[in-house]
Design an enzyme around this catalytic site. Structure first.
Site, PDB file in Angstrom:
ATOM      1  CG  ASP A   1      -2.149  -0.914   0.984  1.00  0.00           C
ATOM      2  OD1 ASP A   1      -2.372  -1.314  -0.177  1.00  0.00           O
ATOM      3  OD2 ASP A   1      -2.854  -1.227   1.952  1.00  0.00           O
TER       4      ASP A   1
ATOM      5  CG  ASP B   1     -11.924  34.902 -35.012  1.00  0.00           C
ATOM      6  OD1 ASP B   1     -12.353  34.928 -36.180  1.00  0.00           O
ATOM      7  OD2 ASP B   1     -10.926  35.531 -34.638  1.00  0.00           O
TER       8      ASP B   1
ATOM      9  N   GLY C   1      -8.516  20.723 -33.970  1.00  0.00           N
ATOM     10  CA  GLY C   1      -9.328  19.846 -34.791  1.00  0.00           C
ATOM     11  C   GLY C   1      -9.663  20.473 -36.124  1.00  0.00           C
ATOM     12  CG  LEU C   2     -11.096  24.751 -38.291  1.00  0.00           C
ATOM     13  CD1 LEU C   2     -12.315  24.106 -38.937  1.00  0.00           C
ATOM     14  CD2 LEU C   2     -11.408  26.172 -37.863  1.00  0.00           C
TER      15      LEU C   2
END
Length: 535
Positions: free
Chosen positions: A36, A287, A422-423
């Protein structure tokens, strides 16, 4: 018992460790086997702390089970007291150590240490980490602040004229998501209102600080999962009111300022008028119009998940399509929030259920924990981390709060940047076959010279799974329901559709094909389906 490769919360003694590690002058003696001791790495490796947690393990082994394990615990407690000289000590057992039933609390008190010794009895197999942290803080507050409690029925004295109001900040712990920076942000915000901070607990507090929690006029509950129980006890015993609003997001921060001002009896008008944050303007700018109605799935601890849903819906214009949490203790609050966004709540600690839900809902952004980061990566969806548990990269060296107006700025950047990336990815994918942008093309700034010859590979007919060049989010149910087969040229045409709506286009086309008895989906079928669903 469930075998899994991931858990959102550790056992409750890890929560107790988070409280002890965040404090100063407190030591935790833990009756636990050697295995542990892994928990130390959570603080030294992931949180990057420059010292070990103040925890002494008895580290019993199999050979010790035939001996007196109680004596082993008492020796560990004596050694810890002599070595570290703590102001107070908490004692307990890990999930494995609790099976021995040695009663660490009774054993430690029998040693007669001249300091407070608080027994933390945690039901290791019924509760988890956040509950363990909340219970530990509650027991510490009761044991250390309790002796200074006013007599039953006594009224709280009024604050003297001209004296600034004070409050306690409750909930920040070690290993918390941006807790360090949230303390700085909220302390500054309260200072602008003319309110002083009496004690921050447990982060940075000593046992002596815990003892004077009752001196404050009210309490600010920063993280209800950890501080809610202690705040309720302080309200009942010391008559200290506490805040209900968590200041994550612009709207919530404004609500928090109004609530705090009412509790402290101060005027918040000037602070509200002078509030400076870029999120509202950025989210309304030209934007950012592409953010509107982005489908977002949210999962985390209840505090951060509910706050994230409000920000996503009200401040960024996203559409919340999924909301969930692993905090079962806050299931009621999460269900109420889910009802507000007309979604089905997901309350689970099984990451496979979360992954299945993400795949089913086809979101365009996932907001979650470290596990949701992995899930989103597998499914090809942008992701931002909003809640613990997190990995080392979410303990940044820079100032990056989640609370207050600066926290809203940080949230905007954190959530929007994956979509920006992503764009860019979509544009690269869209134009990769263009004669100007393909791999063999000469850089445009070098004139009209000829590029070095590049072997051009002509794509052969291939099964749909091979033709696909980007990960698709397709649920098992949709895949099973579809009897139509995609032609290679149709798969190639599908890749020209932006990735964040490609999944929807695929589903609609397959549905159109099935309804019209089309066995093979061609380019014409794809555009016929588009025209059909555009009506």
């Amino acid at each position: 018992m469930q075998l899994t490769v991931w858990t959102y919360e550790g056992p409750p003694h890890v929560g107790a460790m988070r409280v002890a590690t965040g404090m100063e002058g407190l030591h935790y003696v833990l009756h636990a086997p050697q295995g542990d001791t892994y928990a130390d790495l959570l603080f030294t490796m992931i949180e990057r702390r420059n010292k070990r947690p103040p925890v002494t393990y008895t580290t019993f082994a199999a050979r010790d089970l035939g001996k007196d394990t109680a004596e082993l615990f008492m020796k560990a407690a004596r050694d810890a007291y002599e070595r570290f000289k703590p102001q107070a000590m908490i004692v307990g057992a890990s999930c494995t150590g609790s099976l021995i039933q040695d009663d660490p609390g009774g054993l430690a008190k029998s040693l007669g240490f001249p300091i407070p010794v608080v027994a933390i009895d945690l039901p290791a197999y019924q509760r988890k980490e956040n509950w363990g942290a909340a219970e530990t803080l509650y027991q510490l507050v009761r044991a250390l602040a309790g002796p200074k409690a006013p007599a039953p029925g006594a009224k709280r004295p009024e604050r003297a004229p001209g004296v600034r109001p004070t409050c306690n900040l409750l909930g920040p712990t070690a290993l918390g998501f941006r807790h360090r920076d949230d303390i700085t942000e909220i302390t500054g915000l309260l200072g602008k209102l003319g309110i002083d901070v009496n004690v921050v607990a447990p982060m940075g507090a000593t046992p002596a600080d815990i003892a004077r929690l009752g001196d404050a006029d009210f309490n600010v509950v920063m993280y209800p999962e950890i501080a809610g129980q202690a705040a309720s006890w302080l309200h009942r015993i010391f008559h200290q009111p506490f805040t209900k609003t968590v200041p994550i997001g612009v709207s919530a921060t404004r609500d928090f300022i109004k609530e705090v001002a009412q509790l402290a009896g101060v005027d918040a008008t000037a602070v509200l008028e002078a509030a400076s944050t870029r999120l509202p303007w950025y989210s309304h700018s030209v934007d950012s119009t592409y953010l509107t109605n982005k489908r977002v799935f949210i999962f985390g601890d209840a505090t951060h998940a509910i706050a994230a849903a409000r920000i996503a819906s009200e401040e960024l214009g996203f559409k919340v399509v999924g909301l969930g949490s692993y905090s079962r203790e806050f299931g009621r609050e999460l269900r109420e929030a889910a009802k507000h966004y007309d979604v089905e709540p997901l309350i689970t600690d099984d990451y496979l259920e979360v992954e299945a839900k993400v795949a089913e809902l086809h979101p365009e952004l996932v907001l979650g924990t470290q596990m949701e980061r992995h899930i989103a990566k597998r499914l090809g969806v942008p992701c931002a981390v909003i809640s613990a548990p997190v990995h080392v990269q979410d303990f940044p060296a820079r100032y990056a709060p989640q609370m207050g107006f600066e926290g809203a700025n940080v949230i905007f950047d954190t959530w929007v940047h994956p979509l920006m990336m992503g764009l860019e990815e979509h544009l690269l994918t869209m134009f990769k076959d263009d004669f100007e942008f393909k791999d063999g093309a000469m850089p445009s700034h070098l004139g009209t010279g000829h590029a070095a010859p590049v072997a051009e590979v002509i794509a052969e007919s291939a099964p749909p799974a091979v033709a696909a060049t980007a990960p698709e989010i397709v649920s098992v149910a949709n895949a099973a329901a579809s009897a139509a087969v995609w032609a290679p040229e149709a798969e190639k045409e599908l890749q020209k559709i932006p990735f964040f709506v490609r999944g929807k286009a695929r589903r609609n086309t397959e549905r159109f094909a099935n309804e019209n008895g089309v066995a093979t989906i061609t380019v014409e079928t794809l555009y016929d389906a588009k025209a059909h669903f555009a009506r």
